[in-house]
Design a protein around this motif. Sequence first.
Motif, PDB file in Angstrom:
ATOM      1  N   GLN A   1       0.865  -1.187   0.000  1.00 22.46           N
ATOM      2  CA  GLN A   1       0.000   0.000   0.000  1.00 22.46           C
ATOM      3  C   GLN A   1       0.895   1.228   0.000  1.00 22.46           C
TER       4      GLN A   1
ATOM      5  N   SER B   1       1.058   5.514   0.260  1.00 16.81           N
ATOM      6  CA  SER B   1       0.350   6.750   0.608  1.00 16.81           C
ATOM      7  C   SER B   1       1.367   7.871   0.675  1.00 16.81           C
TER       8      SER B   1
ATOM      9  N   LEU C   1       1.624  12.573   1.243  1.00 18.69           N
ATOM     10  CA  LEU C   1       0.960  13.872   1.347  1.00 18.69           C
ATOM     11  C   LEU C   1       0.585  14.426  -0.017  1.00 18.69           C
TER      12      LEU C   1
ATOM     13  N   HIS D   1      -0.777  13.371  -2.803  1.00 19.17           N
ATOM     14  CA  HIS D   1      -2.039  13.158  -3.497  1.00 19.17           C
ATOM     15  C   HIS D   1      -3.182  13.958  -2.873  1.00 19.17           C
ATOM     16  N   TRP D   2      -2.995  14.457  -1.626  1.00 16.92           N
ATOM     17  CA  TRP D   2      -4.036  15.305  -1.036  1.00 16.92           C
ATOM     18  C   TRP D   2      -4.173  16.603  -1.821  1.00 16.92           C
TER      19      TRP D   2
ATOM     20  N   THR E   1      -1.747  21.310   5.799  1.00 16.42           N
ATOM     21  CA  THR E   1      -1.342  20.093   6.508  1.00 16.42           C
ATOM     22  C   THR E   1      -1.379  20.322   8.020  1.00 16.42           C
TER      23      THR E   1
ATOM     24  N   VAL F   1      -2.141   9.459  10.395  1.00 14.15           N
ATOM     25  CA  VAL F   1      -1.995   9.246   8.947  1.00 14.15           C
ATOM     26  C   VAL F   1      -3.302   8.738   8.344  1.00 14.15           C
ATOM     27  N   LEU F   2      -3.938   7.771   9.013  1.00 15.35           N
ATOM     28  CA  LEU F   2      -5.207   7.236   8.513  1.00 15.35           C
ATOM     29  C   LEU F   2      -6.278   8.317   8.466  1.00 15.35           C
TER      30      LEU F   2
ATOM     31  N   MET G   1      -5.897  11.601   8.429  1.00 17.28           N
ATOM     32  CA  MET G   1      -5.570  12.641   7.460  1.00 17.28           C
ATOM     33  C   MET G   1      -5.810  12.168   6.031  1.00 17.28           C
ATOM     34  N   THR G   2      -5.426  10.933   5.737  1.00 15.42           N
ATOM     35  CA  THR G   2      -5.499  10.443   4.365  1.00 15.42           C
ATOM     36  C   THR G   2      -6.933  10.265   3.888  1.00 15.42           C
ATOM     37  N   TRP G   3      -7.794   9.696   4.739  1.00 19.59           N
ATOM     38  CA  TRP G   3      -9.134   9.344   4.277  1.00 19.59           C
ATOM     39  C   TRP G   3     -10.246  10.250   4.789  1.00 19.59           C
TER      40      TRP G   3
ATOM     41  N   ALA H   1      -7.810  15.456   5.470  1.00 19.29           N
ATOM     42  CA  ALA H   1      -7.189  16.163   4.343  1.00 19.29           C
ATOM     43  C   ALA H   1      -8.112  16.314   3.139  1.00 19.29           C
TER      44      ALA H   1
END
Length: 196
Positions: free
Chosen positions: A105, A107, A109, A111-112, A133, A169-170, A172-174, A177
């Motif tokens: 996987q 991931s 920053l 792609h945000w 951020t 991270v989880l 922020m990513t989904w 962000a």
Amino acid sequence: MSIANLDKPSGAVTVLVTRRVKVGHEAAFEQASSDMTAAASAFPGYLGGQLVHPDEEGSGDEPHLYHVVFAFDNAEHLQGWQQSPTRSLGLAAIAPHIEGQTVRQVSGLGHWFAAPVGPKQNPPPRWKVAVVTWLGICPTVFVLFLLLGPLLAPWPLLPRVMLLTALVVLAMTWLVAPQLTQLLKPWLYPATRSTT
């Protein structure tokens, strides 16, 4: 799962690799994995990595599942590592010690802050990316400390940091962000004025 969408370098990229290790092959796998991490560290853009062992006390669910987390400063450097003969040799050394399919996987920053679909637009300046951020991470960390602080207080420092950063991270990513970048899109990508 294969790694894809790495043709547009856009900031630090983190990779999570999950492998199931054969019973009795743990020590050999750990040595081969350590050798591969050492080899990756010599490549441009390598930021760090860590082998995460199965829970020693055993939850009973996945006792032989190992995770490797590593990061490069951009997708181009990650791709350079992935396409290298050095990595191929490392994978060949690991192969006899694992079973089933390796899961990867990716991931990061970058792609945000992918530019919106439509007319060509420049990416936002780095200071705007940093502001957005921070606006996401600061309240996320604060809320996690409020919710989990008392529960995690008895834990040693490193496991606390590992869990909290993984949750950040989880989130922020989904969740955080994507909402922030959508909300602040006019500021991140101001409409360009016509000069005709």
